[in-house]
Motif scaffolding. Structure first.
Motif, PDB file in Angstrom:
ATOM      1  N   SER A  30       0.812  -1.216   0.000  1.00  0.00           N
ATOM      2  CA  SER A  30       0.000   0.000   0.000  1.00  0.00           C
ATOM      3  C   SER A  30       0.846   1.267   0.000  1.00  0.00           C
ATOM      4  O   SER A  30       0.392   2.315  -0.461  1.00  0.00           O
ATOM      5  CB  SER A  30      -0.943   0.004   1.211  1.00  0.00           C
ATOM      6  OG  SER A  30      -0.197  -0.057   2.414  1.00  0.00           O
ATOM      7  N   ASP A  31       2.078   1.193   0.502  1.00  0.00           N
ATOM      8  CA  ASP A  31       2.925   2.391   0.559  1.00  0.00           C
ATOM      9  C   ASP A  31       3.905   2.465  -0.616  1.00  0.00           C
ATOM     10  O   ASP A  31       4.819   3.291  -0.610  1.00  0.00           O
ATOM     11  CB  ASP A  31       3.685   2.441   1.884  1.00  0.00           C
ATOM     12  CG  ASP A  31       4.591   1.229   2.101  1.00  0.00           C
ATOM     13  OD1 ASP A  31       4.509   0.261   1.299  1.00  0.00           O
ATOM     14  OD2 ASP A  31       5.376   1.238   3.073  1.00  0.00           O
ATOM     15  N   ASP A  32       3.727   1.615  -1.627  1.00  0.00           N
ATOM     16  CA  ASP A  32       4.617   1.644  -2.781  1.00  0.00           C
ATOM     17  C   ASP A  32       4.441   2.952  -3.549  1.00  0.00           C
ATOM     18  O   ASP A  32       3.322   3.320  -3.936  1.00  0.00           O
ATOM     19  CB  ASP A  32       4.315   0.448  -3.696  1.00  0.00           C
ATOM     20  CG  ASP A  32       5.262   0.363  -4.878  1.00  0.00           C
ATOM     21  OD1 ASP A  32       6.320  -0.252  -4.741  1.00  0.00           O
ATOM     22  OD2 ASP A  32       4.932   0.938  -5.938  1.00  0.00           O
ATOM     23  N   SER A  33       5.529   3.656  -3.781  1.00  0.00           N
ATOM     24  CA  SER A  33       5.454   4.987  -4.392  1.00  0.00           C
ATOM     25  C   SER A  33       4.996   4.921  -5.853  1.00  0.00           C
ATOM     26  O   SER A  33       4.257   5.796  -6.310  1.00  0.00           O
ATOM     27  CB  SER A  33       6.810   5.688  -4.300  1.00  0.00           C
ATOM     28  OG  SER A  33       7.820   4.928  -4.952  1.00  0.00           O
ATOM     29  N   SER A  34       5.426   3.894  -6.588  1.00  0.00           N
ATOM     30  CA  SER A  34       5.018   3.761  -7.986  1.00  0.00           C
ATOM     31  C   SER A  34       3.525   3.498  -8.085  1.00  0.00           C
ATOM     32  O   SER A  34       2.826   4.065  -8.933  1.00  0.00           O
ATOM     33  CB  SER A  34       5.792   2.630  -8.669  1.00  0.00           C
ATOM     34  OG  SER A  34       7.161   2.933  -8.769  1.00  0.00           O
ATOM     35  N   ARG A  35       3.039   2.615  -7.206  1.00  0.00           N
ATOM     36  CA  ARG A  35       1.606   2.316  -7.207  1.00  0.00           C
ATOM     37  C   ARG A  35       0.795   3.571  -6.910  1.00  0.00           C
ATOM     38  O   ARG A  35      -0.198   3.854  -7.607  1.00  0.00           O
ATOM     39  CB  ARG A  35       1.311   1.234  -6.176  1.00  0.00           C
ATOM     40  CG  ARG A  35      -0.175   0.925  -6.023  1.00  0.00           C
ATOM     41  CD  ARG A  35      -0.417  -0.056  -4.890  1.00  0.00           C
ATOM     42  NE  ARG A  35      -1.843  -0.204  -4.608  1.00  0.00           N
ATOM     43  CZ  ARG A  35      -2.336  -0.847  -3.552  1.00  0.00           C
ATOM     44  NH1 ARG A  35      -1.507  -1.424  -2.688  1.00  0.00           N
ATOM     45  NH2 ARG A  35      -3.642  -0.914  -3.362  1.00  0.00           N
ATOM     46  N   HIS A  36       1.215   4.329  -5.917  1.00  0.00           N
ATOM     47  CA  HIS A  36       0.451   5.530  -5.558  1.00  0.00           C
ATOM     48  C   HIS A  36       0.481   6.555  -6.682  1.00  0.00           C
ATOM     49  O   HIS A  36      -0.540   7.199  -6.979  1.00  0.00           O
ATOM     50  CB  HIS A  36       0.996   6.150  -4.277  1.00  0.00           C
ATOM     51  CG  HIS A  36       0.262   7.400  -3.880  1.00  0.00           C
ATOM     52  ND1 HIS A  36      -1.023   7.388  -3.383  1.00  0.00           N
ATOM     53  CD2 HIS A  36       0.622   8.710  -3.964  1.00  0.00           C
ATOM     54  CE1 HIS A  36      -1.419   8.626  -3.149  1.00  0.00           C
ATOM     55  NE2 HIS A  36      -0.448   9.441  -3.494  1.00  0.00           N
ATOM     56  N   ARG A  37       1.617   6.696  -7.337  1.00  0.00           N
ATOM     57  CA  ARG A  37       1.699   7.686  -8.410  1.00  0.00           C
ATOM     58  C   ARG A  37       0.786   7.302  -9.572  1.00  0.00           C
ATOM     59  O   ARG A  37       0.113   8.161 -10.159  1.00  0.00           O
ATOM     60  CB  ARG A  37       3.141   7.830  -8.899  1.00  0.00           C
ATOM     61  CG  ARG A  37       3.288   8.923  -9.945  1.00  0.00           C
ATOM     62  CD  ARG A  37       4.710   9.234 -10.292  1.00  0.00           C
ATOM     63  NE  ARG A  37       4.789  10.221 -11.352  1.00  0.00           N
ATOM     64  CZ  ARG A  37       5.907  10.589 -11.946  1.00  0.00           C
ATOM     65  NH1 ARG A  37       7.057  10.058 -11.566  1.00  0.00           N
ATOM     66  NH2 ARG A  37       5.888  11.478 -12.911  1.00  0.00           N
ATOM     67  N   VAL A  38       0.752   6.014  -9.917  1.00  0.00           N
ATOM     68  CA  VAL A  38      -0.126   5.558 -10.989  1.00  0.00           C
ATOM     69  C   VAL A  38      -1.587   5.786 -10.616  1.00  0.00           C
ATOM     70  O   VAL A  38      -2.390   6.275 -11.426  1.00  0.00           O
ATOM     71  CB  VAL A  38       0.134   4.075 -11.318  1.00  0.00           C
ATOM     72  CG1 VAL A  38      -0.984   3.494 -12.183  1.00  0.00           C
ATOM     73  CG2 VAL A  38       1.475   3.914 -12.020  1.00  0.00           C
ATOM     74  N   GLU A  39      -1.946   5.439  -9.370  1.00  0.00           N
ATOM     75  CA  GLU A  39      -3.322   5.626  -8.932  1.00  0.00           C
ATOM     76  C   GLU A  39      -3.703   7.102  -8.911  1.00  0.00           C
ATOM     77  O   GLU A  39      -4.812   7.479  -9.315  1.00  0.00           O
ATOM     78  CB  GLU A  39      -3.517   5.011  -7.544  1.00  0.00           C
ATOM     79  CG  GLU A  39      -3.459   3.489  -7.536  1.00  0.00           C
ATOM     80  CD  GLU A  39      -3.541   2.900  -6.137  1.00  0.00           C
ATOM     81  OE1 GLU A  39      -3.698   1.667  -6.016  1.00  0.00           O
ATOM     82  OE2 GLU A  39      -3.431   3.672  -5.151  1.00  0.00           O
ATOM     83  N   CYS A  93      -1.990   9.898 -10.399  1.00  0.00           N
ATOM     84  CA  CYS A  93      -1.762  10.712 -11.601  1.00  0.00           C
ATOM     85  C   CYS A  93      -2.416  10.154 -12.853  1.00  0.00           C
ATOM     86  O   CYS A  93      -2.660  10.907 -13.805  1.00  0.00           O
ATOM     87  CB  CYS A  93      -0.256  10.859 -11.848  1.00  0.00           C
ATOM     88  SG  CYS A  93       0.616  11.751 -10.550  1.00  0.00           S
ATOM     89  N   LEU A  94      -2.680   8.841 -12.881  1.00  0.00           N
ATOM     90  CA  LEU A  94      -3.309   8.251 -14.055  1.00  0.00           C
ATOM     91  C   LEU A  94      -4.747   7.816 -13.793  1.00  0.00           C
ATOM     92  O   LEU A  94      -5.683   8.308 -14.420  1.00  0.00           O
ATOM     93  CB  LEU A  94      -2.506   7.040 -14.545  1.00  0.00           C
ATOM     94  CG  LEU A  94      -1.183   7.305 -15.273  1.00  0.00           C
ATOM     95  CD1 LEU A  94      -0.652   6.005 -15.853  1.00  0.00           C
ATOM     96  CD2 LEU A  94      -1.341   8.343 -16.367  1.00  0.00           C
ATOM     97  N   LEU A  95      -4.919   6.875 -12.866  1.00  0.00           N
ATOM     98  CA  LEU A  95      -6.245   6.293 -12.657  1.00  0.00           C
ATOM     99  C   LEU A  95      -7.235   7.332 -12.151  1.00  0.00           C
ATOM    100  O   LEU A  95      -8.383   7.384 -12.617  1.00  0.00           O
ATOM    101  CB  LEU A  95      -6.154   5.102 -11.694  1.00  0.00           C
ATOM    102  CG  LEU A  95      -5.218   3.972 -12.149  1.00  0.00           C
ATOM    103  CD1 LEU A  95      -5.267   2.820 -11.155  1.00  0.00           C
ATOM    104  CD2 LEU A  95      -5.579   3.491 -13.550  1.00  0.00           C
ATOM    105  N   TYR A  96      -6.816   8.174 -11.195  1.00  0.00           N
ATOM    106  CA  TYR A  96      -7.731   9.220 -10.733  1.00  0.00           C
ATOM    107  C   TYR A  96      -8.070  10.186 -11.853  1.00  0.00           C
ATOM    108  O   TYR A  96      -9.231  10.617 -11.997  1.00  0.00           O
ATOM    109  CB  TYR A  96      -7.147   9.993  -9.548  1.00  0.00           C
ATOM    110  CG  TYR A  96      -7.891  11.295  -9.319  1.00  0.00           C
ATOM    111  CD1 TYR A  96      -9.237  11.283  -8.943  1.00  0.00           C
ATOM    112  CD2 TYR A  96      -7.279  12.529  -9.542  1.00  0.00           C
ATOM    113  CE1 TYR A  96      -9.949  12.465  -8.769  1.00  0.00           C
ATOM    114  CE2 TYR A  96      -7.985  13.712  -9.375  1.00  0.00           C
ATOM    115  CZ  TYR A  96      -9.315  13.676  -8.994  1.00  0.00           C
ATOM    116  OH  TYR A  96     -10.026  14.841  -8.842  1.00  0.00           O
TER     117      TYR A  96
END
Length: 464
Positions: free
Chosen positions: A357-366, A368-371
């Motif tokens: 859950s704290d992975d920086s790549s995952r958060h950025r994708v969620e 900057c892209l998915l949102y």
């Protein structure tokens, strides 16, 4: 924490992640089925105005879902243990499901223009759901609530389409390419179809309707450069919104082609495909023409769909490679909400299955892209806001407008399977070949569909 305790906690988290999209699929499908027909719209609106959205959902929601303790959802009552969870009957976390059902109620309120009730629920959702939560459900709710809040604000003050930082979007798209098979699937299956269409062609021209950083083309160039009959002369028209970024992409591709010893020209067009005339594409007689379109919901890359279709018909390309998201951009707000909630909860599941859950790549994708896609579908998009109906499935429309489908070859299937094997856990992704297409999904939910098309003037057959 004791290692065994950590293992149990991780297992529970994975259960929640893998089941979120299943729960969403069941509940949203039932929600739509139980909503009234258009002839009952007046009754629906009156009920919301008189008694609030809770009364509406009490009548039209799945009968076993009910609110308790001032708004807490007991979603586990909706389905039996065999439908969700493992042998122990474990369910996604209750907090996440509470928030999801409140989100569903909010969507219904927005759909009947009860913005006051929607605002009240959005306040609760935005204060409770965190995009950093270990729960996939809560992360999904956080971004959907933010997008729906933008829609409510726009409904009061007018439609606003935010400025897009294309450089940030493109760099994040590259991160998505690194942590998920979806982008690579789109690139390699399309490249294979283009390669087969260019067989024995000496002069070729590729039009990329939204080239971004051109991530997919070096792989194709490498194969073309090593053809037994020698490399063709390659021209590429790259389309996008920023001339600066297009020129940068062109330089990178030109340098790569030069290292391969391949003749290459790049022509940047900083306009949308549906807003140009044929002369801007500099079509030359004797060139084999390919058009590539990787669709996404980040922004409107091509302009009016009917103009895009008309220009494709005028071009009469040797091959069109199309990769579509299995998500609806047309129809009512509630239609788009249900479609996108199911779609993005599945993608969040796939990312959460092997990234913490704290992975920086995952958060950025969620973030900057998915949102951005969610916001574009719910807060900005839609026929009533854009003034234009978007085509649901382009592969259906291409068939209706004189194009012939080229079945995706066994080589495309083999490449797609190799791509899946690069991303753990391989068993979570599903690859289906049928109706001439290739479909990539997660847990049996189709997310991306790749297809290839040609004009009536060409008779191309896949190489098996």
């Amino acid at each position: 924490m004791h290692p065994h305790g950590q293992m149990i906690e991780n297992r529970c988290a994975n259960l929640e992640r893998s089941e979120l999209s299943q729960w969403v699929e069941h509940v949203t499908k039932q929600l739509i089925e139980d909503l009234p027909d258009e002839t009952e719209t007046d009754h629906l609106t009156k009920m919301v105005c008189d008694s609030g959205v809770s009364a509406l959902l009490t009548e039209y929601r799945p009968k076993n879902i009910g609110r308790k303790n001032s708004g807490v959802v007991q979603a586990a009552q909706w389905c039996n243990d065999d439908e969700l969870g493992d042998e122990s009957g474990s369910k996604p976390d209750e907090q996440g499901l509470n928030l999801l059902t409140l989100l569903l109620e909010c969507a219904v309120a927005i759909s009947v223009d009860n913005l006051g009730e929607a605002q009240r629920m959005l306040l609760e959702l935005t204060q409770t759901a965190s995009p950093y939560s270990p729960s996939c459900a809560e992360r999904v709710v956080a971004y959907f609530a933010k997008a729906m809040a933008s829609r409510v604000i726009n409904s009061w003050i007018g439609v606003c389409s935010p400025l897009i930082d294309y450089k940030s979007v493109h760099s994040t798209f590259q991160i998505f390419n690194n942590i998920s098979p979806f982008v690579k699937f789109a690139h390699f299956t399309s490249n294979q179809a283009i390669l087969e269409a260019f067989h024995r062609q000496d002069r070729v021209h590729i039009i990329d309707l939204d080239i971004m950083q051109g991530l997919q083309w070096p792989a194709l160039f490498h194969i073309l450069a090593t053809r037994i009959e020698g490399p063709p002369q390659v021209r590429m028209t790259g389309m996008g919104s920023s001339m600066e970024l297009l020129v940068e992409t062109g330089k990178q591709l030109s340098n790569f082609a030069k290292r391969l010893g391949m003749y290459f020209e790049f022509h940047p067009v900083a306009k949308k495909f549906g807003n140009i005339d044929l002369s801007m594409l500099q079509i030359r007689k004797g060139e084999a023409l390919a058009v590539h379109w990787l669709q996404h919901s980040l922004y409107d890359a091509t302009g009016p769909d009917w103009k895009t279709m008309r220009l494709l018909q005028c071009l009469s390309p040797r091959v069109i490679t199309l990769v579509e998201q299995e998500i609806g951009h047309g129809g009512s707000f509630l239609d788009r909400f249900v479609s996108s909630l199911h779609y993005y909860s599945t993608i969040f599941d796939s990312l959460g299955a092997f990234l913490p859950s704290d992975d920086s790549s995952r958060h950025r994708v969620e973030h900057c892209l998915l949102y951005r896609e969610i916001n574009n579908v719910l807060a900005i998009g839609g026929p009533a806001r854009s003034g234009e109906d978007k085509l649901r499935h382009w592969r259906i429309e291409l068939s209706r407008n004189g194009f012939i489908q080229i079945p995706m070859s066994t080589n495309s299937m083999a490449q797609a399977q190799l791509i899946l094997n690069m991303f753990p856990p391989a068993h979570g992704y599903t690859l289906v070949q049928g109706d001439g297409t290739l479909r990539l999904g997660w847990k049996d939910t189709s997310l991306y569909t790749a297809s290839a098309w040609t004009s009536h003037s060409f008779k191309i057959h896949s190489i098996h």
